[in-house]
Design a protein around this motif. Structure first.
Motif, PDB file in Angstrom:
ATOM      1  N   TYR A 127      34.170  46.687 -25.348  1.00 25.47           N
ATOM      2  CA  TYR A 127      33.071  45.882 -25.896  1.00 25.47           C
ATOM      3  C   TYR A 127      32.800  44.793 -25.267  1.00 25.47           C
ATOM      4  CZ  TYR A 127      31.771  50.456 -27.704  1.00 25.47           C
ATOM      5  OH  TYR A 127      31.534  51.914 -27.742  1.00 25.47           O
ATOM      6  N   THR A 160      26.373  50.398 -34.915  1.00 23.07           N
ATOM      7  CA  THR A 160      26.864  50.960 -34.082  1.00 23.07           C
ATOM      8  C   THR A 160      25.567  51.491 -33.047  1.00 23.07           C
ATOM      9  OG1 THR A 160      27.775  53.043 -34.498  1.00 23.07           O
ATOM     10  CG2 THR A 160      29.374  51.082 -34.496  1.00 23.07           C
ATOM     11  N   HIS A 177      33.245  47.762 -34.442  1.00 24.07           N
ATOM     12  CA  HIS A 177      34.020  49.085 -34.518  1.00 24.07           C
ATOM     13  C   HIS A 177      35.084  49.075 -35.901  1.00 24.07           C
ATOM     14  CE1 HIS A 177      33.910  53.450 -32.432  1.00 24.07           C
ATOM     15  NE2 HIS A 177      32.475  51.996 -32.310  1.00 24.07           N
ATOM     16  N   ALA A 215      23.206  49.646 -31.234  1.00 23.12           N
ATOM     17  CA  ALA A 215      24.385  47.972 -30.066  1.00 23.12           C
ATOM     18  C   ALA A 215      23.833  49.307 -29.233  1.00 23.12           C
ATOM     19  CB  ALA A 215      25.474  48.211 -30.585  1.00 23.12           C
ATOM     20  N   ILE A 223      28.170  45.911 -31.070  1.00 18.10           N
ATOM     21  CA  ILE A 223      28.969  47.401 -31.218  1.00 18.10           C
ATOM     22  C   ILE A 223      30.669  46.789 -31.492  1.00 18.10           C
ATOM     23  CG2 ILE A 223      29.494  47.267 -29.174  1.00 18.10           C
ATOM     24  CD1 ILE A 223      28.431  50.756 -30.447  1.00 18.10           C
TER      25      ILE A 223
END
Length: 231
Positions: free
Chosen positions: A205, A114, A93, A117, A89
């Protein structure tokens, strides 16, 4: 155990600290994107009416990916799989930053990545790992204090949800972003929205991935803990 002694034992539980801090970082990242999702689709992609479709794809990908994350965890271990979900992710992103008006369906592959994830890091893997740190605490304290850990975890989750949402909304306000039927946002305000929604959460993240990188409870160590508890 007395409360203060119990808290000290919890603090001395190194794996729990790593686990909860990584969970908090990822929760902040997710909480930043949540209130900005519709804003991004409405003001950047100019496709507000289609937003429910993209949300449907995100949550469907999250749900359907859970068996795959379980299989990966059994194959490579829980914390490597957990770390992989953050890396996925965190790398996906920033690609939202490339999108603009009319690119709604180009958003789909990023959203699917995403969503997949999120199926790993949002609930299934951290809860499985939380059971391991509770076992370690039971070995140290002589008590099963699962409720204590779950309540602490719940507090951290709620705090980070509020904190991440505040970062998103106050961040937009600082840059002068406006909403509503009469809102006028220039290139700078739209870039602020795109930055806060796209690359900024990846900091959290990837930080969560680093936090869990050297997580000490491997599958072998977990088996040792279980053997000691049975004795």
């Amino acid at each position: 155990l007395p409360v203060l002694k119990g808290l000290r034992l919890m603090w001395e539980n190194g794996p729990f600290k790593r686990l909860v801090l990584s969970f908090m970082l990822s929760s902040i990242g997710l909480a930043i994107t949540t209130p900005l999702y519709i804003f991004f689709i409405k003001y950047v992609l100019n496709a507000e009416a289609q937003a429910p479709y993209m949300l449907m794809f995100f949550y469907a990908a999250s749900l359907l990916s859970i068996p795959a994350w379980m299989a990966l965890a059994r194959r490579v271990g829980k914390h490597p799989a957990y770390m992989a979900s953050f890396v996925l992710i965190g790398c996906a992103h920033p690609f939202y930053l490339l999108l603009g008006e009319g690119d709604f369906w180009w958003m789909l592959p990023i959203t699917l990545a995403t969503g997949i994830a999120a199926g790993g890091f949002s609930a299934m893997l951290p809860n499985a790992m939380k059971a391991d740190v509770i076992d370690l605490d039971e070995l140290s304290s002589g008590e099963n204090r699962a409720a204590f850990f779950f309540s602490s975890w719940s507090f951290a989750q709620k705090f980070c949800g509020s904190f991440g949402g505040a970062i998103a909304i106050f961040g937009l306000a600082i840059f002068g972003f406006q909403t509503g039927p009469d809102a006028i946002n220039g290139p700078d305000e739209l870039f602020a929205l795109r930055f806060l929604f796209s690359p900024f959460p990846s900091i959290f993240y990837l930080g969560a991935a680093l936090m869990i990188w050297k997580y000490p409870i491997t599958e072998a160590r977990d088996a040792e803990i279980h053997a000691q508890l049975e004795q």
